[in-house]
Design an enzyme around this catalytic site. Structure first.
Site, PDB file in Angstrom:
ATOM      1  N   ASP A 118      -7.482  -3.378  14.494  1.00  0.00           N
ATOM      2  CA  ASP A 118      -9.012  -3.751  14.214  1.00  0.00           C
ATOM      3  C   ASP A 118      -8.949  -4.938  13.237  1.00  0.00           C
ATOM      4  OD1 ASP A 118      -8.102  -2.563  11.925  1.00  0.00           O
ATOM      5  OD2 ASP A 118      -9.451  -1.107  11.887  1.00  0.00           O
ATOM      6  N   HIS A 156      -7.179  -5.265  10.348  1.00  0.00           N
ATOM      7  CA  HIS A 156      -7.134  -5.230   8.925  1.00  0.00           C
ATOM      8  C   HIS A 156      -5.791  -5.655   8.662  1.00  0.00           C
ATOM      9  CE1 HIS A 156      -5.411  -1.221  10.173  1.00  0.00           C
ATOM     10  NE2 HIS A 156      -4.319  -1.522   9.395  1.00  0.00           N
ATOM     11  N   ASP A 186       0.683  -1.171  -0.091  1.00  0.00           N
ATOM     12  CA  ASP A 186       0.000  -0.165  -0.006  1.00  0.00           C
ATOM     13  C   ASP A 186       0.843   1.242  -0.087  1.00  0.00           C
ATOM     14  OD1 ASP A 186       1.045  -0.420   2.697  1.00  0.00           O
ATOM     15  OD2 ASP A 186      -0.676  -1.234   3.224  1.00  0.00           O
ATOM     16  N   GLU A 237      -9.851  -2.227   5.739  1.00  0.00           N
ATOM     17  CA  GLU A 237     -10.482  -1.821   6.914  1.00  0.00           C
ATOM     18  C   GLU A 237     -11.443  -2.730   7.159  1.00  0.00           C
ATOM     19  OE1 GLU A 237      -8.985  -0.061   8.979  1.00  0.00           O
ATOM     20  OE2 GLU A 237      -8.437   2.182   8.152  1.00  0.00           O
TER      21      GLU A 237
END
Length: 251
Positions: A137, A139, A68, A144
């Site tokens: 979380d 990811h 990313d 996400e």
């Protein structure tokens, strides 16, 4: 999933580095690696640099694709992932810069940039080993919670919690970009081998949901339960809440 639990993150990172080194050797030096950024893989990169420095490993014929990049950050920005990879890893090994592929967060057309990135991965025959970190979380990449499990490389909006977590790499929280380009979950799943690292007590909830919870878009990393060859490398703290720790150690 293969779950490997180590005493601490240093031992875990050393194991990850040797796993990647073996993968490169298996491909006669011509492996295609998917690479992650952030704090978690830093020690693994340090161990790989050590192997390369003493002549036990060469990256001369290795091809890499990063997961990313932030939208709107030029390569010169020290918070960009291009800058991270150059300073933390690429500048210290014998890799050919032309074989290091990173998404361009400054591209005028994000959709086209992502389409071309997917084509580049396909053109080299896919990724042999994909290195992954794990968000608080759950990811992976910047996929996400609620990300499609069939997603491809695309533009994504970061959650406020992810921006807060990444703020330490920026002058302030407000300076963290709201948007990123990221490989999708389906893109990650096409790698022949996925290797995920998670360290520290702060990751223990996400680790539990990823490994022992139900598969679903609310826990993006849970998609790895479906991968035919996935290695999860943890330290003791990250593994704290797993209910089957003893079994994973036995295996």
């Amino acid at each position: 999933m293969e779950i490997a639990i180590f005493k601490d993150s240093q031992r875990a990172s050393l194991a990850a580095a040797h796993l990647l080194a073996r993968s490169i050797a298996t491909k006669n030096g011509k492996a295609v690696l998917g690479l992650a950024t952030g704090q978690t893989p830093l020690q693994t990169y340090t161990e790989l640099v050590k192997l390369a420095t003493v002549g036990k490993l060469s990256f001369r014929d290795v091809t890499t694709f990063n997961l990313d990049e932030y939208v709107g950050l030029p390569e010169s920005n020290p918070s960009s992932y291009r800058s991270y990879m150059r300073t933390k890893f690429f500048s210290q090994i014998d890799i050919d810069p032309s074989k290091c592929h990173l998404l361009n967060g400054m591209a005028p057309d994000s959709v086209e940039e992502c389409r071309i990135y997917e084509q580049k991965i396909a053109r080299v025959g896919g990724i042999d080993v994909q290195l992954l970190g794990l968000g608080l979380d759950a990811h992976i990449g910047f996929n996400e919670p609620s990300s499609s499990l069939a997603s491809r490389t695309r533009l994504k909006t970061l959650s406020s919690s992810t921006r807060a977590t990444n703020a330490s790499y920026f002058p302030s929280r407000d300076a963290v970009p709201h948007h990123v380009l990221t490989m999708g979950l389906a893109t990650v799943m096409e790698a022949r081998h996925c290797v995920l690292l998670a360290f520290g007590i702060g990751k223990s909830d996400a680790v539990l949901k990823m490994i022992e919870g139900p598969l679903g878009a609310s826990v993006p990393a849970s998609i790895l339960q479906m991968h035919p060859k996935c290695t999860i490398i943890l330290d003791e703290e990250a593994a704290t809440k797993l209910t089957r720790k003893n079994y994973y150690r036995e295996v």
